[in-house]
Design a protein around this motif. Structure first.
Motif, PDB file in Angstrom:
ATOM      1  N   LEU A 134      42.982  37.458  49.203  1.00  9.97           N
ATOM      2  CA  LEU A 134      44.014  37.864  48.235  1.00  9.97           C
ATOM      3  C   LEU A 134      44.919  36.686  47.893  1.00  9.97           C
ATOM      4  N   ARG A 135      45.336  35.940  48.933  1.00  8.91           N
ATOM      5  CA  ARG A 135      46.196  34.775  48.668  1.00  8.91           C
ATOM      6  C   ARG A 135      45.467  33.767  47.793  1.00  8.91           C
ATOM      7  N   ASN A 136      44.195  33.489  48.087  1.00  8.36           N
ATOM      8  CA  ASN A 136      43.447  32.537  47.262  1.00  8.36           C
ATOM      9  C   ASN A 136      43.465  32.949  45.799  1.00  8.36           C
ATOM     10  N   VAL A 137      43.220  34.236  45.548  1.00 11.56           N
ATOM     11  CA  VAL A 137      43.121  34.707  44.165  1.00 11.56           C
ATOM     12  C   VAL A 137      44.497  34.692  43.479  1.00 11.56           C
ATOM     13  N   PHE A 138      45.521  35.229  44.152  1.00 11.17           N
ATOM     14  CA  PHE A 138      46.838  35.321  43.493  1.00 11.17           C
ATOM     15  C   PHE A 138      47.527  33.962  43.400  1.00 11.17           C
ATOM     16  N   TYR A 139      47.336  33.096  44.385  1.00  8.29           N
ATOM     17  CA  TYR A 139      47.909  31.751  44.288  1.00  8.29           C
ATOM     18  C   TYR A 139      47.235  30.983  43.148  1.00  8.29           C
ATOM     19  N   ARG A 140      45.927  31.209  42.968  1.00  9.57           N
ATOM     20  CA  ARG A 140      45.198  30.533  41.878  1.00  9.57           C
ATOM     21  C   ARG A 140      45.807  30.877  40.519  1.00  9.57           C
ATOM     22  N   MET A 141      46.266  32.140  40.391  1.00  4.45           N
ATOM     23  CA  MET A 141      46.907  32.534  39.129  1.00  4.45           C
ATOM     24  C   MET A 141      48.307  31.944  39.009  1.00  4.45           C
ATOM     25  N   GLY A 142      48.932  31.627  40.144  1.00  5.58           N
ATOM     26  CA  GLY A 142      50.289  31.086  40.110  1.00  5.58           C
ATOM     27  C   GLY A 142      51.318  32.024  40.718  1.00  5.58           C
ATOM     28  N   PHE A 143      50.859  33.040  41.460  1.00  2.00           N
ATOM     29  CA  PHE A 143      51.786  33.947  42.140  1.00  2.00           C
ATOM     30  C   PHE A 143      51.999  33.518  43.588  1.00  2.00           C
ATOM     31  N   ASP A 144      53.091  33.995  44.185  1.00  6.25           N
ATOM     32  CA  ASP A 144      53.336  33.805  45.608  1.00  6.25           C
ATOM     33  C   ASP A 144      53.130  35.156  46.308  1.00  6.25           C
ATOM     34  N   ASP A 145      53.500  35.225  47.605  1.00  6.23           N
ATOM     35  CA  ASP A 145      53.276  36.459  48.360  1.00  6.23           C
ATOM     36  C   ASP A 145      54.011  37.656  47.736  1.00  6.23           C
ATOM     37  N   ARG A 146      55.221  37.415  47.243  1.00  6.13           N
ATOM     38  CA  ARG A 146      55.984  38.530  46.659  1.00  6.13           C
ATOM     39  C   ARG A 146      55.312  39.063  45.401  1.00  6.13           C
ATOM     40  N   GLY A 147      54.820  38.169  44.569  1.00  3.88           N
ATOM     41  CA  GLY A 147      54.109  38.593  43.358  1.00  3.88           C
ATOM     42  C   GLY A 147      52.841  39.358  43.714  1.00  3.88           C
ATOM     43  N   LEU A 148      52.132  38.851  44.720  1.00  2.21           N
ATOM     44  CA  LEU A 148      50.903  39.513  45.186  1.00  2.21           C
ATOM     45  C   LEU A 148      51.187  40.951  45.615  1.00  2.21           C
ATOM     46  N   VAL A 149      52.211  41.127  46.455  1.00  2.96           N
ATOM     47  CA  VAL A 149      52.505  42.472  46.975  1.00  2.96           C
ATOM     48  C   VAL A 149      53.061  43.365  45.864  1.00  2.96           C
ATOM     49  N   ALA A 150      53.951  42.819  45.035  1.00  5.36           N
ATOM     50  CA  ALA A 150      54.524  43.628  43.949  1.00  5.36           C
ATOM     51  C   ALA A 150      53.418  44.144  43.031  1.00  5.36           C
ATOM     52  N   LEU A 151      52.524  43.261  42.612  1.00  7.68           N
ATOM     53  CA  LEU A 151      51.456  43.684  41.692  1.00  7.68           C
ATOM     54  C   LEU A 151      50.539  44.716  42.340  1.00  7.68           C
ATOM     55  N   SER A 152      50.292  44.553  43.639  1.00 10.81           N
ATOM     56  CA  SER A 152      49.421  45.506  44.337  1.00 10.81           C
ATOM     57  C   SER A 152      49.978  46.923  44.281  1.00 10.81           C
ATOM     58  N   GLY A 153      51.291  47.051  44.103  1.00  8.85           N
ATOM     59  CA  GLY A 153      51.935  48.354  44.026  1.00  8.85           C
ATOM     60  C   GLY A 153      51.480  49.194  42.853  1.00  8.85           C
ATOM     61  N   ALA A 154      50.731  48.595  41.921  1.00  7.37           N
ATOM     62  CA  ALA A 154      50.152  49.362  40.804  1.00  7.37           C
ATOM     63  C   ALA A 154      49.140  50.387  41.304  1.00  7.37           C
ATOM     64  N   HIS A 155      48.671  50.222  42.526  1.00  4.95           N
ATOM     65  CA  HIS A 155      47.749  51.223  43.082  1.00  4.95           C
ATOM     66  C   HIS A 155      48.460  52.535  43.440  1.00  4.95           C
ATOM     67  N   ALA A 156      49.761  52.634  43.144  1.00  2.00           N
ATOM     68  CA  ALA A 156      50.382  53.974  43.111  1.00  2.00           C
ATOM     69  C   ALA A 156      49.671  54.816  42.063  1.00  2.00           C
ATOM     70  N   LEU A 157      49.067  54.122  41.089  1.00  3.44           N
ATOM     71  CA  LEU A 157      48.464  54.774  39.920  1.00  3.44           C
ATOM     72  C   LEU A 157      46.954  54.845  40.021  1.00  3.44           C
ATOM     73  N   GLY A 158      46.391  55.906  39.473  1.00  5.35           N
ATOM     74  CA  GLY A 158      44.956  55.966  39.238  1.00  5.35           C
ATOM     75  C   GLY A 158      44.145  56.241  40.478  1.00  5.35           C
ATOM     76  N   ARG A 159      42.860  56.021  40.350  1.00  4.69           N
ATOM     77  CA  ARG A 159      41.940  56.358  41.426  1.00  4.69           C
ATOM     78  C   ARG A 159      40.676  55.509  41.328  1.00  4.69           C
ATOM     79  N   CYS A 160      39.882  55.602  42.383  1.00  5.71           N
ATOM     80  CA  CYS A 160      38.580  54.954  42.404  1.00  5.71           C
ATOM     81  C   CYS A 160      37.517  55.944  41.955  1.00  5.71           C
ATOM     82  N   HIS A 161      36.492  55.426  41.274  1.00  5.49           N
ATOM     83  CA  HIS A 161      35.392  56.227  40.732  1.00  5.49           C
ATOM     84  C   HIS A 161      34.086  55.749  41.350  1.00  5.49           C
ATOM     85  N   MET A 162      33.411  56.635  42.056  1.00  2.52           N
ATOM     86  CA  MET A 162      32.204  56.234  42.775  1.00  2.52           C
ATOM     87  C   MET A 162      31.193  55.546  41.868  1.00  2.52           C
TER      88      MET A 162
END
Ligand code: CCH
Length: 275
Positions: free
Chosen positions: A151-179
């Motif tokens: 996760l750090r590799n991917v989000f740091y590559r975009m230019g985010f830090d740990d706080r950005g990584l965790v904040a964005l992950s909070g979008a999983h309050a929404l929606g669901r997974c589809h088999m």
């Protein structure tokens, strides 16, 4: 001849307010999941933008390259054709908006309409042509089977830090997974069409155990109705990331303001705004 109603529906160039209203009117539905296309549109905006690499300055929302093969067919993007098709009539009605602006605006409007914070958004993205093929290579979006280092590799590559990584992950309050898409099932929270900090409270307060099944490794709550991906649980297995999870679980306002900032930045990665 076109009647007056049709004439009126022709919008003025730059009238983003009307585009916002058109997007908002598409969200509620009886045909999809939990009654809203909102979560799917948030995922579209994220996958359009989350390919960005700050070193090579490639990927990102500019160009709306996900319209083209091979990016449209990347495994991570399964199901997003539904979102692009949903927005196509809006592109037809407002032909002056670029696809890249439309897809990102749809994500911002969806967050706002689902009770989330106001997402700062501005136009300026261009659509690229498919000649030469403009798509970034496959594999830039996160792989759900991995852990904090990935996760750090991917989000740091975009230019985010740990706080950005965790904040964005909070979008999983929404929606669901589809088999039928990536093999995972179920939503993360019991209120998947309402933006909230519930992803973080679920991560901390629920006992997550590995689901026993033939599918990919995922975790379930005692009711077996909710889920977490291996990457989701990585946020509470890593000490530094967990501190941020705790902070957002306690303070939804802080989560909302950090999320708004990070999501807005995500949608703008690599976009050549004319100042
Ligand atoms: Fe996500 N996400 N996501 N995600 N995602 C999935 C669905 C949604 C990962 C994996 C998955 C973000 C980060 C990650 C949404 C927003 C964001 C699914 C199920 C997987 C798997 C797809 C399906 O089956 O339809 C992984 C790994 C990461 C690691 O970082 C970020 C960041 C965002 C937004 C800011 C939303 C919303 C959904 C729900 C879509 C829907 O159709 O309900």
């Amino acid at each position: 001849a076109a009647g007056p109603a049709l004439m009126e529906s022709k919008s003025k160039e730059g009238d983003y307010k009307s585009v916002r209203a058109a997007i908002a009117s598409k969200l509620e539905t009886d045909d999809y999941d939990d009654g809203s296309y909102g979560p799917l549109l948030v995922r579209l905006a994220w996958h359009l933008s989350g390919t960005y690499d700050k070193e090579s300055k490639t990927g990102g929302s500019n160009g709306a390259t996900m319209r083209f093969d091979p990016e449209s067919g990347h495994t991570a993007n399964r199901g997003l054709g539904v979102a692009r098709n949903l927005l196509e009539p809006i592109k037809m009605q407002y032909p002056w908006i670029t696809y890249a602006d439309l897809y990102t605006l749809a994500g911002a409007v969806a967050i706002e309409e689902m009770g989330g914070p106001k997402i700062p958004w501005r136009p300026g993205r261009e659509d690229k042509l498919n000649e030469p093929n403009p798509c970034a290579e496959d594999g830039r979006l996160p792989d759900a089977s991995q852990g904090a280092e990935h996760l750090r590799n991917v989000f740091y590559r975009m230019g985010f830090d740990d706080r950005g990584l965790v904040a964005l992950s909070g979008a999983h309050a929404l929606g669901r997974c589809h088999m039928e898409r990536l093999g995972y099932v179920n939503p993360w929270t019991p209120a998947p069409t309402q933006m909230s900090n519930m992803y973080f409270t679920e991560l901390l307060d629920t006992k997550w155990t590995q689901k026993k099944w033939w599918g990919p490794k995922q975790f379930e709550d005692p009711s077996k109705e909710l889920m977490m991906l291996p990457t989701d649980l990585a946020l509470v297995q890593d000490k530094k990331l967990k501190q941020i999870v705790v902070e957002y679980a306690k303070d939804q306002d802080k989560f909302f303001s950090d999320f708004a900032e990070a999501f807005s930045k995500l949608l703008e990665l690599g976009v050549p705004f004319k100042e």
